[in-house]
Design an enzyme around this catalytic site. Structure first.
Site, PDB file in Angstrom:
ATOM      1  N   LYS A  66      42.247  34.545  27.440  1.00  0.00           N
ATOM      2  CA  LYS A  66      42.440  35.973  27.130  1.00  0.00           C
ATOM      3  C   LYS A  66      43.604  36.511  27.947  1.00  0.00           C
ATOM      4  CE  LYS A  66      39.957  40.408  27.594  1.00  0.00           C
ATOM      5  NZ  LYS A  66      38.663  41.030  27.954  1.00  0.00           N
ATOM      6  N   ASP A  93      33.342  37.588  29.554  1.00  0.00           N
ATOM      7  CA  ASP A  93      34.780  37.536  29.830  1.00  0.00           C
ATOM      8  C   ASP A  93      34.958  37.554  31.348  1.00  0.00           C
ATOM      9  OD1 ASP A  93      34.836  37.917  27.080  1.00  0.00           O
ATOM     10  OD2 ASP A  93      36.338  39.513  27.127  1.00  0.00           O
ATOM     11  N   LYS A 149      42.242  35.299  22.838  1.00  0.00           N
ATOM     12  CA  LYS A 149      41.916  36.725  22.746  1.00  0.00           C
ATOM     13  C   LYS A 149      43.068  37.533  23.317  1.00  0.00           C
ATOM     14  CE  LYS A 149      38.628  40.337  24.159  1.00  0.00           C
ATOM     15  NZ  LYS A 149      37.309  40.632  24.782  1.00  0.00           N
TER      16      LYS A 149
END
Length: 219
Positions: free
Chosen positions: A153, A91, A182
């Site tokens: 995300k 990430d 996400k």
């Protein structure tokens, strides 16, 4: 929604700067027992955690975290190092200042460079929605869609706010079909989890869902 279906979408997360190996190991144990998608942990524990869990659980880590203003070279090094240590998923945080400066090409090239450094592993791009306008969020949907990254995300969980239903709905309306979503930060109940998944999220970054499951003996 079945609780095991929800858990299978959870990146069970511990990113506190004071996290210890004992806490990380307990996180891994919970992730395995509950069948979470992954554990998301600091990079310094990736090698140890991957050796501990083997193929029973995916290990995720974060780079350029939480502020995103590391250089592209540094982010690529972090990604390579994490993958070599055993990370299954990465990430990354975008350079938010670049977005404010409308340096869209540089953001795109950075994400592409980090994706290449991931050597085929999943890449999720954190855009920190609480610091952005809707116009900037839509632009990032466009950039992430073009970048080759696997997910967009919402949040680090370390800024002024976390995931909102409105932002996940905006993502779902503006990302390309191959980009997954996400939601992370502030997901504090089973109802929250169900709502985000219903709106189009495929992953949830949270530690609270597993804690609720354990406390209420839901599995």
């Amino acid at each position: 929604m079945d609780i095991r279906d929800i858990l299978s979408k959870v990146d069970h997360t511990l990113l506190s700067p004071s996290a210890t190996w004992e806490e990380i190991r307990a996180l891994c144990d919970d992730g395995i027992r509950c069948g979470t998608a992954s554990v998301c942990i600091p990079a310094s524990y990736v090698r140890e955690a991957k050796a501990y869990v083997g193929e029973r659980l995916a290990v995720c880590t974060v780079i350029g975290f939480p502020n995103g203003y590391d250089t592209t070279v540094a982010k690529c090094f972090m990604a390579t190092d994490a993958v070599q240590s055993g990370a299954d998923e990465i990430d990354m945080v975008i350079n938010i200042g670049w977005l404010k400066d409308k340096r869209y090409g540089e953001i795109l090239e950075e994400i592409r460079a980090v994706k290449a450094a991931c050597c085929g592993k999943l890449l999720k791009v954190i855009i920190e929605t609480c610091l952005l306008t809707d116009e900037e969020k839509v632009k990032m949907c466009e950039i992430v869609s073009a970048s080759g990254a696997d997910y967009i995300k919402t949040s680090t969980g370390f800024s002024t706010g976390g995931a909102t239903r409105e932002d996940v709905a905006l993502f779902a309306a503006n990302v390309a079909p191959h980009v997954k979503i996400k939601a992370a930060g502030g997901i504090s109940s089973i109802e929250d989890a169900e709502a985000f998944l219903a709106l189009g999220a495929d992953r949830l970054g949270t530690s609270r869902i597993v804690k609720i499951v354990k406390k209420e003996h839901l599995i």
